[in-house]
Design a protein around this motif. Sequence first.
Motif, PDB file in Angstrom:
ATOM      1  N   ASP A  44     -11.664   7.489   6.000  1.00 32.04           N
ATOM      2  CA  ASP A  44     -12.860   7.185   6.687  1.00 32.04           C
ATOM      3  C   ASP A  44     -12.606   6.598   7.871  1.00 32.04           C
ATOM      4  O   ASP A  44     -13.537   6.730   8.870  1.00 32.04           O
ATOM      5  CB  ASP A  44     -13.651   6.434   5.551  1.00 32.04           C
ATOM      6  N   SER A  45     -11.902   5.522   8.047  1.00 30.77           N
ATOM      7  CA  SER A  45     -11.870   4.798   9.291  1.00 30.77           C
ATOM      8  C   SER A  45     -11.245   5.755  10.445  1.00 30.77           C
ATOM      9  O   SER A  45     -11.290   5.447  11.899  1.00 30.77           O
ATOM     10  CB  SER A  45     -11.066   3.360   8.844  1.00 30.77           C
ATOM     11  N   GLN A  85      -8.435   9.596  -3.289  1.00 29.45           N
ATOM     12  CA  GLN A  85      -9.611   8.876  -3.036  1.00 29.45           C
ATOM     13  C   GLN A  85      -9.488   7.319  -3.092  1.00 29.45           C
ATOM     14  O   GLN A  85      -9.927   6.422  -2.333  1.00 29.45           O
ATOM     15  CB  GLN A  85     -10.916   9.279  -3.809  1.00 29.45           C
ATOM     16  N   ARG A  86      -8.781   7.018  -4.097  1.00 30.00           N
ATOM     17  CA  ARG A  86      -8.524   5.365  -4.265  1.00 30.00           C
ATOM     18  C   ARG A  86      -7.400   4.879  -3.145  1.00 30.00           C
ATOM     19  O   ARG A  86      -7.841   3.605  -2.574  1.00 30.00           O
ATOM     20  CB  ARG A  86      -7.809   5.424  -5.696  1.00 30.00           C
ATOM     21  N   GLY A 140      -8.558   7.139   0.564  1.00 26.62           N
ATOM     22  CA  GLY A 140      -9.917   7.314   1.241  1.00 26.62           C
ATOM     23  C   GLY A 140     -10.318   6.453   2.260  1.00 26.62           C
ATOM     24  O   GLY A 140     -10.824   7.092   3.290  1.00 26.62           O
ATOM     25  N   PRO A 141     -10.272   5.349   2.129  1.00 33.11           N
ATOM     26  CA  PRO A 141     -10.633   4.280   2.960  1.00 33.11           C
ATOM     27  C   PRO A 141      -9.951   4.522   4.600  1.00 33.11           C
ATOM     28  O   PRO A 141     -10.565   4.549   5.587  1.00 33.11           O
ATOM     29  CB  PRO A 141     -10.268   2.874   2.578  1.00 33.11           C
ATOM     30  N   LEU A 142      -8.797   4.764   4.581  1.00 30.05           N
ATOM     31  CA  LEU A 142      -7.946   4.952   5.509  1.00 30.05           C
ATOM     32  C   LEU A 142      -8.482   6.042   6.355  1.00 30.05           C
ATOM     33  O   LEU A 142      -8.663   5.937   7.620  1.00 30.05           O
ATOM     34  CB  LEU A 142      -6.727   5.106   5.331  1.00 30.05           C
ATOM     35  N   GLU A 202       0.744  -1.380   0.209  1.00 32.63           N
ATOM     36  CA  GLU A 202       0.155  -0.004  -0.064  1.00 32.63           C
ATOM     37  C   GLU A 202       0.915   1.304  -0.110  1.00 32.63           C
ATOM     38  O   GLU A 202       0.480   2.221  -0.751  1.00 32.63           O
ATOM     39  CB  GLU A 202      -0.883   0.046   1.237  1.00 32.63           C
TER      40      GLU A 202
END
Length: 322
Positions: free
Chosen positions: A313-314, A305-306, A309-311, A215
């Motif tokens: 958000d959490s 965002q790709r 983004g998820p990181l 990542e």
Amino acid sequence: MQQEIHQPVTFTNIFYENSDESADQISSLVSFPHQTCLPFSPVRRTSVSAESIIPSNLTRYDKVVIPKTESQTNFIREALAEIFLFKDLDKDQLHDVVAAMKECPVTSGTRVIKQGDDGDYFYLVQSGRLECHIRKDGHSKQVAVYGSKSSFGEVALMYNSPRSATITATEDTILFALDRTTFRRLLVNNMAHKRITYETFLTNIPFFQSLSVGERRKIADALEPRTFDDQDIVIAQGDAGDYFYLIVSGKAEVTNSINKTSGNTTLEEGQYFGECALIKDVPRTATVIARGQLNCAVLPRQGFQRLLGPLFDSMDGRQQYV
Ligand SMILES: Nc1ncnc2c1ncn2[C@@H]1O[C@@H]2COP(=O)(O)O[C@H]2[C@H]1O
């Protein structure tokens, strides 16, 4: 008649195809083949067989500096700004590219590059016209026409492959040529160097330590350098959010003209800003100004965002400035 092109499609395709390759594959881009003399050469060289540039010895080189007029310098700078290949270079690297370019006038009919030869120069067209032909199965096909601000000759230098086409001047033409060593030092090694530099940088930031090596590598590949001078406005409150910023060195001050009670915040190396507008899809919520020279690594909106983004958000908005 072919359309004039400014950036050969070939490099762009290869670059993206290779963008997911392993560090080993990237480092294989940095060894040199043997080279023979070519029919046209702005400064005839003897051999590159002794050349070897790997990221660990990047500091041992002689910079090529060829004097040029202000208008030549301005032309090269403007032309390079439109060429994809150079978009990741920082100010100093661009300066080195411009310094190393050598003016090469060629008369109509000169074969500048011959398909199958080894590559020695990358070319930028100042004025004139050239045609690019590819010979395959005994047939020659015109694939491109180059005019002012076009560039060519990058493929063989990037990939240590033979010249993929023949390029001939069809008018008296003025070229700027960039030697192979400078090209590879600044552009090829920049790819490997960029990955290593940014991976190391990310590994040292606590926020990114929870990510896997893969990542972090993807983020490192997607990051682009941006340099700001003292007092430059990096982000203006109210603007649309386009980039996420990581501070590589220097300081940035965050001011919020609406919520003045929160005061100004100074961010330093390893800290980030610009995530809020990207996560929430709202205008910038504060202004960020460079305090002294500020070097950042930026992620464009889509990449952010790709990849991040998820990181975020959490994290439920741990650091939300702009
Ligand atoms: N299909 C193509 N369209 C445009 N330019 C090309 C094409 N194929 C090759 N070239 C250019 O021609 C150059 C020939 O030398 P290189 O292979 O070093 O780099 C090549 C590209 O810059």
